[in-house]
Design an enzyme around this catalytic site. Sequence first.
Site, PDB file in Angstrom:
ATOM      1  N   HIS A 192       0.258  12.398   4.752  1.00 53.31           N
ATOM      2  CA  HIS A 192      -0.709  11.832   3.800  1.00 53.31           C
ATOM      3  C   HIS A 192      -1.679  10.908   4.552  1.00 53.31           C
ATOM      4  CE1 HIS A 192      -1.750  10.374  -0.312  1.00 53.31           C
ATOM      5  NE2 HIS A 192      -1.850   9.174   0.238  1.00 53.31           N
ATOM      6  N   MET A 210      -1.040   6.858  -9.191  1.00 54.28           N
ATOM      7  CA  MET A 210      -0.900   5.693  -8.312  1.00 54.28           C
ATOM      8  C   MET A 210       0.116   4.725  -8.927  1.00 54.28           C
ATOM      9  SD  MET A 210      -2.781   6.162  -5.666  1.00 54.28           S
ATOM     10  CE  MET A 210      -2.384   4.569  -4.938  1.00 54.28           C
ATOM     11  N   GLY A 250       4.570   1.955  -3.036  1.00 58.57           N
ATOM     12  CA  GLY A 250       5.851   1.291  -3.295  1.00 58.57           C
ATOM     13  C   GLY A 250       7.023   2.245  -3.441  1.00 58.57           C
ATOM     14  N   MET A 283     -10.024   7.450  -1.236  1.00 53.94           N
ATOM     15  CA  MET A 283     -10.245   6.246  -2.064  1.00 53.94           C
ATOM     16  C   MET A 283     -11.641   5.743  -1.725  1.00 53.94           C
ATOM     17  SD  MET A 283      -6.449   4.711  -1.556  1.00 53.94           S
ATOM     18  CE  MET A 283      -6.220   5.721  -0.107  1.00 53.94           C
ATOM     19  N   SER A 330       5.027   2.379   4.139  1.00 54.23           N
ATOM     20  CA  SER A 330       5.839   1.360   4.810  1.00 54.23           C
ATOM     21  C   SER A 330       7.313   1.722   4.820  1.00 54.23           C
ATOM     22  CB  SER A 330       5.601  -0.021   4.174  1.00 54.23           C
ATOM     23  OG  SER A 330       5.746   0.043   2.790  1.00 54.23           O
ATOM     24  N   SER A 357       2.727   8.414   4.552  1.00 52.87           N
ATOM     25  CA  SER A 357       1.348   7.949   4.683  1.00 52.87           C
ATOM     26  C   SER A 357       1.170   7.292   6.036  1.00 52.87           C
ATOM     27  CB  SER A 357       1.022   6.937   3.584  1.00 52.87           C
ATOM     28  OG  SER A 357      -0.110   6.186   3.983  1.00 52.87           O
ATOM     29  N   ASP A 403       2.308   7.576  -5.396  1.00 51.45           N
ATOM     30  CA  ASP A 403       1.851   6.911  -4.170  1.00 51.45           C
ATOM     31  C   ASP A 403       1.820   5.411  -4.403  1.00 51.45           C
ATOM     32  OD1 ASP A 403       0.602   6.192  -1.817  1.00 51.45           O
ATOM     33  OD2 ASP A 403      -1.269   7.256  -2.241  1.00 51.45           O
ATOM     34  N   HIS A 432      -6.201  11.662   0.856  1.00 46.01           N
ATOM     35  CA  HIS A 432      -6.380  10.864  -0.363  1.00 46.01           C
ATOM     36  C   HIS A 432      -7.656  10.047  -0.195  1.00 46.01           C
ATOM     37  CE1 HIS A 432      -4.539   7.352  -2.954  1.00 46.01           C
ATOM     38  NE2 HIS A 432      -5.592   7.911  -3.536  1.00 46.01           N
ATOM     39  N   MET A 473     -10.277   5.067   3.047  1.00 45.14           N
ATOM     40  CA  MET A 473     -10.802   3.954   2.228  1.00 45.14           C
ATOM     41  C   MET A 473     -12.160   3.530   2.770  1.00 45.14           C
ATOM     42  SD  MET A 473      -7.386   1.633   1.841  1.00 45.14           S
ATOM     43  CE  MET A 473      -5.753   2.387   1.656  1.00 45.14           C
ATOM     44  N   GLY A 512      -5.400   0.456  -1.925  1.00 42.91           N
ATOM     45  CA  GLY A 512      -6.110  -0.399  -0.967  1.00 42.91           C
ATOM     46  C   GLY A 512      -5.250  -0.834   0.212  1.00 42.91           C
ATOM     47  N   PHE A 513      -3.967  -0.994  -0.032  1.00 44.99           N
ATOM     48  CA  PHE A 513      -3.102  -1.531   1.017  1.00 44.99           C
ATOM     49  C   PHE A 513      -1.714  -0.908   0.934  1.00 44.99           C
ATOM     50  CE2 PHE A 513      -6.246  -4.654  -0.182  1.00 44.99           C
ATOM     51  CZ  PHE A 513      -6.834  -4.947   1.047  1.00 44.99           C
ATOM     52  N   GLY A 514      -1.067  -0.781   2.093  1.00 46.10           N
ATOM     53  CA  GLY A 514       0.331  -0.385   2.111  1.00 46.10           C
ATOM     54  C   GLY A 514       1.214  -1.593   1.839  1.00 46.10           C
ATOM     55  N   GLY A 515       2.469  -1.328   1.569  1.00 48.58           N
ATOM     56  CA  GLY A 515       3.447  -2.404   1.465  1.00 48.58           C
ATOM     57  C   GLY A 515       3.443  -3.193   0.166  1.00 48.58           C
ATOM     58  N   ASP A 537      -4.781   8.304   4.189  1.00 47.74           N
ATOM     59  CA  ASP A 537      -5.450   7.412   3.237  1.00 47.74           C
ATOM     60  C   ASP A 537      -6.823   7.023   3.752  1.00 47.74           C
ATOM     61  OD1 ASP A 537      -3.585   7.009   1.064  1.00 47.74           O
ATOM     62  OD2 ASP A 537      -2.276   6.094   2.560  1.00 47.74           O
TER      63      ASP A 537
HETATM   64  C1  DX5 Z   1      -2.359   2.782  -1.082  1.00 47.21           C
HETATM   65  C2  DX5 Z   1      -2.285   4.100  -0.367  1.00 47.21           C
HETATM   66  C3  DX5 Z   1      -0.910   4.507  -0.081  1.00 47.21           C
HETATM   67  C4  DX5 Z   1      -0.162   3.578   0.831  1.00 47.21           C
HETATM   68  C5  DX5 Z   1       1.253   3.572   0.389  1.00 47.21           C
HETATM   69  O1  DX5 Z   1      -3.657   2.466  -1.338  1.00 47.21           O
HETATM   70  O2  DX5 Z   1      -2.893   5.120  -1.128  1.00 47.21           O
HETATM   71  O3  DX5 Z   1      -0.813   5.851   0.375  1.00 47.21           O
HETATM   72  O4  DX5 Z   1      -0.217   3.915   2.176  1.00 47.21           O
HETATM   73  O5  DX5 Z   1       1.921   2.619   1.120  1.00 47.21           O
HETATM   74  P1  DX5 Z   1       3.369   2.115   0.684  1.00 47.21           P
HETATM   75  O6  DX5 Z   1       4.248   3.307   0.666  1.00 47.21           O
HETATM   76  O7  DX5 Z   1       3.704   1.142   1.780  1.00 47.21           O
HETATM   77  O8  DX5 Z   1       3.212   1.475  -0.655  1.00 47.21           O
HETATM   78 ZN    ZN Z   2      -2.483   7.311  -0.589  1.00 48.33          ZN
END
Ligand code: DX5
Ligand code: ZN
Length: 223
Positions: free
Chosen positions: A33, A137, A178, A68, A199, A8, A176, A66, A37, A142-145, A35
């Site tokens: 991928h 999911m 973690g 969102m 991440s 991603s 998708d 993706h 938003m 909404g956020f990575g990491g 993302d």
């Molecule tokens: C979350 C995104 C993911 C995100 C995953 O809302 O859809 O694609 O980038 O990030 P990690 O792999 O860091 O959880």
């Molecule tokens: Zn995603």
Amino acid sequence: MSVLIAPSILSADFGRLADDIRAAVDAGADWIHVDVMDGHFVPNITIGPGVTKAVRAATDVPVDVHLMIERPELYAAAFAEAGADVITVHQEACPHLHRTVQQIQELGVKAGVAINPATPVETLSEVLAYVDLVLIMTVNPGFGGQAYIHSCTDKVARVRESLAAVGRTEVDVQVDGGVDASTAPSVVDAGANVLVAGSAVFNHPKGIAVAIDALRGAIMKAS
Ligand code: DX5
Ligand code: ZN
């Protein structure tokens, strides 16, 4: 079914996005991928068709978008035009999900449907006959990491069983959120064949290539 790695770009360096994408693909990434938003469906704003077009230009591997966002049916054509190979919408954002899936496929693009951690697998039962991909999911989008939500692993297994029950073993099951070398084996064992990782790929202390090798090694450990 071979297991695909879809980094991603949410966690990539946006100032050198094309370089990060090429590094990931050179290291063995199968898809990229993207993302998207909108600040409404999820509490964050990212990118749109313009950056997706730049991603498309940076690589030949499939571009996996993706969405969102609310009202994804209004934007699917723009992302197809930008070069998406897969467009995934959220079940929670689509009152006319069957129509939206068909609309995406009529654009010549694979159609995916995503569900959030709190959304039951059963909400997809009427579209399993039509979709090209199901995205489970494993964090709240909404956020990575964010940390992987372990209770979602069982949803992967249940959607795989439901797909088999309607004779659709070829459908991709994507996870998708973690996903890293520690969580990858269990999602693969549960039946996922496309692993999104943000991440874990772009923030790995030893770099993108080592990160993808680590993920590939973890996938091989799945039973
Ligand atoms: C979350 C995104 C993911 C995100 C995953 O809302 O859809 O694609 O980038 O990030 P990690 O792999 O860091 O959880
Ligand atoms: Zn995603």
